[in-house]
Design a protein around this motif. Structure first.
Motif, PDB file in Angstrom:
ATOM      1  N   VAL A  44     -90.627  -6.728 -57.848  1.00 51.02           N
ATOM      2  CA  VAL A  44     -91.156  -6.681 -56.489  1.00 51.02           C
ATOM      3  C   VAL A  44     -91.349  -8.093 -55.957  1.00 51.02           C
ATOM      4  CG1 VAL A  44     -93.089  -5.952 -55.045  1.00 51.02           C
ATOM      5  CG2 VAL A  44     -92.316  -4.492 -56.923  1.00 51.02           C
ATOM      6  N   ALA A  45     -90.713  -8.409 -54.843  1.00 51.87           N
ATOM      7  CA  ALA A  45     -90.936  -9.684 -54.178  1.00 51.87           C
ATOM      8  C   ALA A  45     -92.343  -9.655 -53.587  1.00 51.87           C
ATOM      9  CB  ALA A  45     -89.891  -9.908 -53.093  1.00 51.87           C
ATOM     10  N   PHE A  46     -93.242 -10.438 -54.158  1.00 47.92           N
ATOM     11  CA  PHE A  46     -94.677 -10.288 -53.904  1.00 47.92           C
ATOM     12  C   PHE A  46     -95.266 -11.566 -53.306  1.00 47.92           C
ATOM     13  CE2 PHE A  46     -99.016 -10.648 -55.957  1.00 47.92           C
ATOM     14  CZ  PHE A  46     -99.647  -9.795 -55.083  1.00 47.92           C
ATOM     15  N   SER A  47     -95.517 -11.512 -51.995  1.00 49.42           N
ATOM     16  CA  SER A  47     -96.124 -12.658 -51.314  1.00 49.42           C
ATOM     17  C   SER A  47     -97.638 -12.555 -51.273  1.00 49.42           C
ATOM     18  CB  SER A  47     -95.586 -12.748 -49.887  1.00 49.42           C
ATOM     19  OG  SER A  47     -96.028 -11.625 -49.128  1.00 49.42           O
ATOM     20  N   GLY A  48     -98.161 -11.346 -51.485  1.00 49.21           N
ATOM     21  CA  GLY A  48     -99.596 -11.131 -51.392  1.00 49.21           C
ATOM     22  C   GLY A  48    -100.043 -10.551 -50.071  1.00 49.21           C
ATOM     23  N   GLY A  49     -99.101 -10.323 -49.155  1.00 51.66           N
ATOM     24  CA  GLY A  49     -99.440  -9.676 -47.897  1.00 51.66           C
ATOM     25  C   GLY A  49     -99.638  -8.183 -48.075  1.00 51.66           C
ATOM     26  N   ALA A  50    -100.013  -7.507 -47.000  1.00 47.78           N
ATOM     27  CA  ALA A  50    -100.329  -6.079 -47.087  1.00 47.78           C
ATOM     28  C   ALA A  50     -99.157  -5.264 -47.619  1.00 47.78           C
ATOM     29  CB  ALA A  50    -100.750  -5.561 -45.718  1.00 47.78           C
ATOM     30  N   ASP A  51     -97.953  -5.566 -47.160  1.00 46.77           N
ATOM     31  CA  ASP A  51     -96.786  -4.783 -47.569  1.00 46.77           C
ATOM     32  C   ASP A  51     -96.469  -4.977 -49.047  1.00 46.77           C
ATOM     33  OD1 ASP A  51     -96.210  -3.734 -44.950  1.00 46.77           O
ATOM     34  OD2 ASP A  51     -95.431  -5.704 -44.415  1.00 46.77           O
ATOM     35  N   SER A  52     -96.285  -6.226 -49.450  1.00 50.33           N
ATOM     36  CA  SER A  52     -95.876  -6.463 -50.838  1.00 50.33           C
ATOM     37  C   SER A  52     -96.992  -6.132 -51.814  1.00 50.33           C
ATOM     38  CB  SER A  52     -95.403  -7.908 -51.020  1.00 50.33           C
ATOM     39  OG  SER A  52     -96.444  -8.836 -50.829  1.00 50.33           O
ATOM     40  N   ALA A  53     -98.250  -6.243 -51.381  1.00 49.60           N
ATOM     41  CA  ALA A  53     -99.368  -5.890 -52.266  1.00 49.60           C
ATOM     42  C   ALA A  53     -99.355  -4.394 -52.574  1.00 49.60           C
ATOM     43  CB  ALA A  53    -100.691  -6.292 -51.632  1.00 49.60           C
ATOM     44  N   LEU A  54     -99.175  -3.570 -51.542  1.00 53.62           N
ATOM     45  CA  LEU A  54     -99.103  -2.135 -51.791  1.00 53.62           C
ATOM     46  C   LEU A  54     -97.893  -1.789 -52.648  1.00 53.62           C
ATOM     47  CD1 LEU A  54     -99.894   0.818 -51.435  1.00 53.62           C
ATOM     48  CD2 LEU A  54     -98.623   0.810 -49.263  1.00 53.62           C
ATOM     49  N   LEU A  55     -96.761  -2.410 -52.360  1.00 56.87           N
ATOM     50  CA  LEU A  55     -95.554  -2.112 -53.126  1.00 56.87           C
ATOM     51  C   LEU A  55     -95.746  -2.474 -54.595  1.00 56.87           C
ATOM     52  CD1 LEU A  55     -92.677  -1.074 -53.102  1.00 56.87           C
ATOM     53  CD2 LEU A  55     -91.915  -3.376 -52.475  1.00 56.87           C
ATOM     54  N   ALA A  56     -96.374  -3.608 -54.863  1.00 57.54           N
ATOM     55  CA  ALA A  56     -96.604  -4.023 -56.248  1.00 57.54           C
ATOM     56  C   ALA A  56     -97.522  -3.046 -56.976  1.00 57.54           C
ATOM     57  CB  ALA A  56     -97.194  -5.431 -56.280  1.00 57.54           C
ATOM     58  N   VAL A  57     -98.590  -2.626 -56.311  1.00 55.85           N
ATOM     59  CA  VAL A  57     -99.537  -1.698 -56.944  1.00 55.85           C
ATOM     60  C   VAL A  57     -98.896  -0.330 -57.147  1.00 55.85           C
ATOM     61  CG1 VAL A  57    -101.675  -0.406 -56.547  1.00 55.85           C
ATOM     62  CG2 VAL A  57    -101.617  -2.873 -56.170  1.00 55.85           C
TER      63      VAL A  57
ATOM     64  N   GLY B 103     -89.843   6.392 -45.449  1.00 54.95           N
ATOM     65  CA  GLY B 103     -90.227   6.639 -44.060  1.00 54.95           C
ATOM     66  C   GLY B 103     -91.598   6.120 -43.697  1.00 54.95           C
ATOM     67  N   LEU B 104     -91.990   4.952 -44.230  1.00 56.56           N
ATOM     68  CA  LEU B 104     -93.331   4.424 -44.002  1.00 56.56           C
ATOM     69  C   LEU B 104     -93.333   3.306 -42.962  1.00 56.56           C
ATOM     70  CD1 LEU B 104     -94.787   4.211 -47.628  1.00 56.56           C
ATOM     71  CD2 LEU B 104     -94.721   6.144 -46.053  1.00 56.56           C
ATOM     72  N   SER B 105     -94.251   3.417 -42.014  1.00 59.71           N
ATOM     73  CA  SER B 105     -94.468   2.384 -41.013  1.00 59.71           C
ATOM     74  C   SER B 105     -95.548   1.417 -41.498  1.00 59.71           C
ATOM     75  CB  SER B 105     -94.920   3.023 -39.701  1.00 59.71           C
ATOM     76  OG  SER B 105     -96.210   3.633 -39.890  1.00 59.71           O
ATOM     77  N   LYS B 106     -95.809   0.384 -40.693  1.00 57.87           N
ATOM     78  CA  LYS B 106     -96.898  -0.545 -41.034  1.00 57.87           C
ATOM     79  C   LYS B 106     -98.232   0.189 -41.064  1.00 57.87           C
ATOM     80  CE  LYS B 106     -98.298  -4.820 -41.791  1.00 57.87           C
ATOM     81  NZ  LYS B 106     -97.705  -5.720 -42.805  1.00 57.87           N
ATOM     82  N   ALA B 107     -98.433   1.115 -40.123  1.00 54.67           N
ATOM     83  CA  ALA B 107     -99.675   1.881 -40.120  1.00 54.67           C
ATOM     84  C   ALA B 107     -99.814   2.698 -41.396  1.00 54.67           C
ATOM     85  CB  ALA B 107     -99.729   2.791 -38.892  1.00 54.67           C
ATOM     86  N   ASP B 108     -98.714   3.249 -41.878  1.00 57.61           N
ATOM     87  CA  ASP B 108     -98.748   3.992 -43.144  1.00 57.61           C
ATOM     88  C   ASP B 108     -99.124   3.077 -44.303  1.00 57.61           C
ATOM     89  OD1 ASP B 108     -97.929   6.489 -42.043  1.00 57.61           O
ATOM     90  OD2 ASP B 108     -95.832   5.837 -42.088  1.00 57.61           O
ATOM     91  N   VAL B 109     -98.534   1.890 -44.317  1.00 59.84           N
ATOM     92  CA  VAL B 109     -98.840   0.925 -45.379  1.00 59.84           C
ATOM     93  C   VAL B 109    -100.327   0.611 -45.398  1.00 59.84           C
ATOM     94  CG1 VAL B 109     -98.526  -1.478 -46.108  1.00 59.84           C
ATOM     95  CG2 VAL B 109     -96.540  -0.098 -45.473  1.00 59.84           C
ATOM     96  N   ARG B 110    -100.895   0.370 -44.231  1.00 57.14           N
ATOM     97  CA  ARG B 110    -102.320   0.032 -44.173  1.00 57.14           C
ATOM     98  C   ARG B 110    -103.189   1.236 -44.552  1.00 57.14           C
ATOM     99  NH1 ARG B 110    -102.988  -5.014 -42.600  1.00 57.14           N
ATOM    100  NH2 ARG B 110    -101.598  -6.025 -41.093  1.00 57.14           N
ATOM    101  N   ALA B 111    -102.785   2.446 -44.118  1.00 58.98           N
ATOM    102  CA  ALA B 111    -103.564   3.647 -44.439  1.00 58.98           C
ATOM    103  C   ALA B 111    -103.546   3.929 -45.941  1.00 58.98           C
ATOM    104  CB  ALA B 111    -103.021   4.841 -43.664  1.00 58.98           C
TER     105      ALA B 111
END
Length: 270
Positions: free
Chosen positions: A19-32, A146-154
């Protein structure tokens, strides 16, 4: 199917993931999420270069430790690539190529794929790096699920991740006007100015650079303008100390991707 279930079902299709992990909201969720599904077969990798603020590097490492996600850092060489330094409209493509060059060997060792935190909302932005990454075989699980930014944050909030409401934090090179060279020295000056603004209490900010590195154009949310006026002397002193000749506050406020207007495209308000 619940958004998290869709994501985990997509991740379960992979043998292993880097996982390319920058520590932002998107990559943090993807890593977890990848770690939840694949365990030790998921590795979060942070690409370290002059375009990554040190505060973001430290935050990424701390996040991985807190959540038990296997994590390593690699150095990327985009700053040594003339096409990247030239800072044309395709700069991000050269950056992503450097990223994939660094991550591909790790993925090959694990027998897995490189995964990026691209979500559906990103597909409408000017992001030539997405095409470069896809051409090299990187996958985008959020898009597939099919995930949007809002989905990532939720989902992040549902999992109790502290990055659920973390503001977007694009690389430092995105602060430099297209056509003006991106150099480590200039990126360091931008980082110093933004660190100073953070210390002054402006958590959401951008220091955009024009005029060959002379002009610092500060973007803040419009509701921070009164505070900026009250602290204008401190802000100006910090920006000048970072090596900028001129310090300006953009009255249009903050918007992600503001430099894209130079390409005839709208910025993205987030």
């Amino acid at each position: 199917m619940h958004a998290l279930d869709r994501l985990e079902a997509r991740l379960a299709q992979e043998r292993a993931l880097v996982v390319a992990f920058s520590g932002g909201a998107d990559s943090a969720l993807l890593a977890v999420a990848a770690h939840r599904v694949l365990g030790e077969r998921a590795l979060a990798v942070t690409a370290v270069s002059p375009s990554l603020p040190d505060r973001e590097r430290r935050a990424a490492a701390a996040f991985a430790r807190r959540h038990g996600v296997p994590h390593v850092e690699v150095r990327t060489d985009e700053a040594e690539r003339p096409e990247y330094v030239a800072n044309g409209a395709d700069r991000c493509a050269h950056c992503k190529s450097a990223l994939l060059d660094a991550l591909a060997p790790l993925a090959a060792l694990s027998g897995g794929a490189v995964a990026l935190g691209t979500n559906l909302d990103d597909l409408g932005d000017h992001r030539p790096g997405q095409q470069a990454a896809a051409a090299r075989g990187a996958i985008a699980p959020f898009v597939d699920a099919g995930l949007s930014k809002a989905d990532v944050r939720a989902i992040s909030a549902e999992l109790g991740l502290e990055t659920a409401d973390k503001p977007a934090a694009a690389c430092l090179a995105s602060r430099v006007a297209y056509g003006e060279p991106v150099t480590p020295e200039l990126l360091a000056r931008i980082e110093a100015a933004e660190d100073a603004l953070h210390d002054l209490g402006f958590g959401v900010c951008r220091v955009r650079v024009h005029g060959g590195g002379a002009v610092a154009r500060i973007e803040l949310p419009t509701d921070a303008f009164d505070a900026a006026h009250e602290r204008r002397a401190d802000i100006a002193a910090a920006v000048h100390a970072a090596g900028f000749t001129f310090c300006a506050l953009d009255l249009d406020g903050f918007a992600s991707g503001r430099m894209n207007v130079l390409l005839g495209m709208p910025a993205v308000q987030r």
